[in-house]
Design an enzyme around this catalytic site. Sequence first.
Site, short mmCIF file in Angstrom:
data_model
loop_
_atom_site.label_atom_id
_atom_site.label_comp_id
_atom_site.label_asym_id
_atom_site.label_seq_id
_atom_site.Cartn_x
_atom_site.Cartn_y
_atom_site.Cartn_z
N ARG A 335 0.79 -1.23 0.00
CA ARG A 335 0.00 0.00 0.00
C ARG A 335 0.82 1.28 0.00
O ARG A 335 0.41 2.28 -0.56
CB ARG A 335 -1.02 -0.01 1.14
N TYR A 339 0.05 3.63 -3.07
CA TYR A 339 -0.71 4.85 -2.80
C TYR A 339 0.01 5.82 -1.86
O TYR A 339 -0.56 6.84 -1.48
CB TYR A 339 -2.05 4.54 -2.10
N CYS A 366 13.89 -6.73 -4.30
CA CYS A 366 14.88 -6.03 -5.14
C CYS A 366 14.18 -4.91 -5.87
O CYS A 366 13.91 -4.99 -7.08
CB CYS A 366 15.48 -7.00 -6.13
N GLU A 367 13.90 -3.85 -5.13
CA GLU A 367 13.07 -2.77 -5.66
C GLU A 367 13.23 -1.63 -4.67
O GLU A 367 12.89 -1.80 -3.49
CB GLU A 367 11.62 -3.30 -5.64
N TYR A 396 -6.75 -4.80 2.55
CA TYR A 396 -5.90 -4.57 1.39
C TYR A 396 -4.42 -4.86 1.66
O TYR A 396 -3.55 -4.20 1.11
CB TYR A 396 -6.11 -3.15 0.84
C1 LIG Z 1 -13.68 -1.38 -2.89
C2 LIG Z 1 -15.14 -1.32 -2.94
C3 LIG Z 1 -15.88 -1.32 -1.76
C4 LIG Z 1 -15.25 -1.30 -0.40
O1 LIG Z 1 -14.57 -0.11 -0.17
P1 LIG Z 1 -13.92 0.13 1.27
O2 LIG Z 1 -13.21 1.42 1.12
O3 LIG Z 1 -13.00 -1.00 1.55
O4 LIG Z 1 -15.04 0.22 2.25
C5 LIG Z 1 -17.26 -1.34 -1.87
N1 LIG Z 1 -17.87 -1.35 -3.07
C6 LIG Z 1 -17.18 -1.34 -4.23
C7 LIG Z 1 -17.91 -1.36 -5.50
C8 LIG Z 1 -15.81 -1.31 -4.20
O5 LIG Z 1 -15.13 -1.30 -5.36
#
Ligand SMILES: *Cc1c(COP(=O)(O)O)cnc(C)c1O
Length: 437
Positions: A335, A339, A366-367, A396
């Site tokens: 993550r 991001y 290796c990055e 995630y």
């Molecule tokens: C990723 C996603 C969610 C969940 O989002 P969160 O930020 O984890 O709550 C719900 N609906 C759709 C369509 C998504 O793509």
Amino acid sequence: MPNETFVCENLSVNEQGHLTFAGQDVTHLAAEYGTPLYLMDEERIRHKCRIYREAFEANFAPGSTVLYASKACSFRQIYRIVNEEGLGADVVSLGELCTALSAGFPADKLFFHSNNKTDEDIRYAIEKGIGCFVVDNLEEIRVIEAESARLGRRQKVLLRLTPGIDTHTYEAVNTGKVDSKFGSAIETGQAEQAVVFTLAQPHVNLLGFHCHVGSQVFAEDVFERAAVVMLEFIAAIRKKHGYTASVLNLGGGYGVPYTDRDGSIDIAEKIADVGRTVRETCTRLALPEPVIYMEPGRSIVADAGLTLYTVGTVKTIPGYKNYVSVDGGMTDNPRYALYGSEYTCLTANKLTEEPVMKADLVGRCCESGDVIQPNVAFPDSIRRGDIVAVCTTGAYNYSMASNYNRIPRPPVVLLHEGTAKIAVRRETVEDLMHLDV
Ligand SMILES: *Cc1c(COP(=O)(O)O)cnc(C)c1O
């Protein structure tokens, strides 16, 4: 270190100066299960499910349901827990669908998402009795109509629309704008065309509409604004085409605090606000109140997760900066690399020592982008063998883990009422070679 400085209530420190998670000394868990290690706090997941469910019962029309967005963290035990708590779930692939079904999740409580469902996805899901498709585009409607006709069914669907709302979060997690790979835009008239087309399909049952404005959303009224735009669309379609949607799915996205600089959200309060907006808007538009769905992922599982690593190399570059390398990295938590996400990182076996030395916490890939978190404060004595905990990794992380550099994925250990159980075993090098011929 006083309790209130921790980013989540399930973290604390014991007399040995060790971090505890869900009441258990994490250094003991690291010793028993090895590192890197994902821990998940079952009680925390259940607690979050209950907050959502109770808020739904109190604020929305009967039949309104919380759907866990399982892409946030997907393995059998999670589906079992979420099902026991009475939630439905979203899946976006056959992998997630089959995992959910194999955990005993009822097919009719599963919603199939994705902006590009393959013919195979659609056929398999209909055969298994999937509750509902969240349809992205007309191509999909054609395939669903054909498959459902072949099986003599009438498949329930929602149409995914983009309400044209900008959440001002990170671009990659901002999905409700008109310019998006997801859904059909209300603004361009494509949403209306999709409704007309769908209503003409004899083997498709259009329940209503879906939108998802983004993720890690803290902004005051994003869900209320989305609800108003969607309800106005429902009212316009009712007037023009005589079709009244009975379901409105407002998607997921409530944010969680990753560091003590982030705010926190009172989910029950937020849902009460959305409930008020839905009722007021329906009254204004003379609409029957639709059943409401929401799809929280992150806010159900994020702070139920913690990752443990063992420190390897500690490197000081005079005049530059310091690096603390651990035995995981972007393979188990991509993550920051993806991001620039922030995390709270703690030296789990040395919590009573002052964290005075700044260093980048980096992985073993290796990055040079393999950074878990830059500029972390460690005690001066940090050295090989110490245990580092990265907090709030329940969402995630495991679900985005990779085998880059042929690094096996860590196990997931589920903590519950003082016990620890393996929910996903550690991947081995043999597992990695399993597919090679
Ligand atoms: C990723 C996603 C969610 C969940 O989002 P969160 O930020 O984890 O709550 C719900 N609906 C759709 C369509 C998504 O793509």
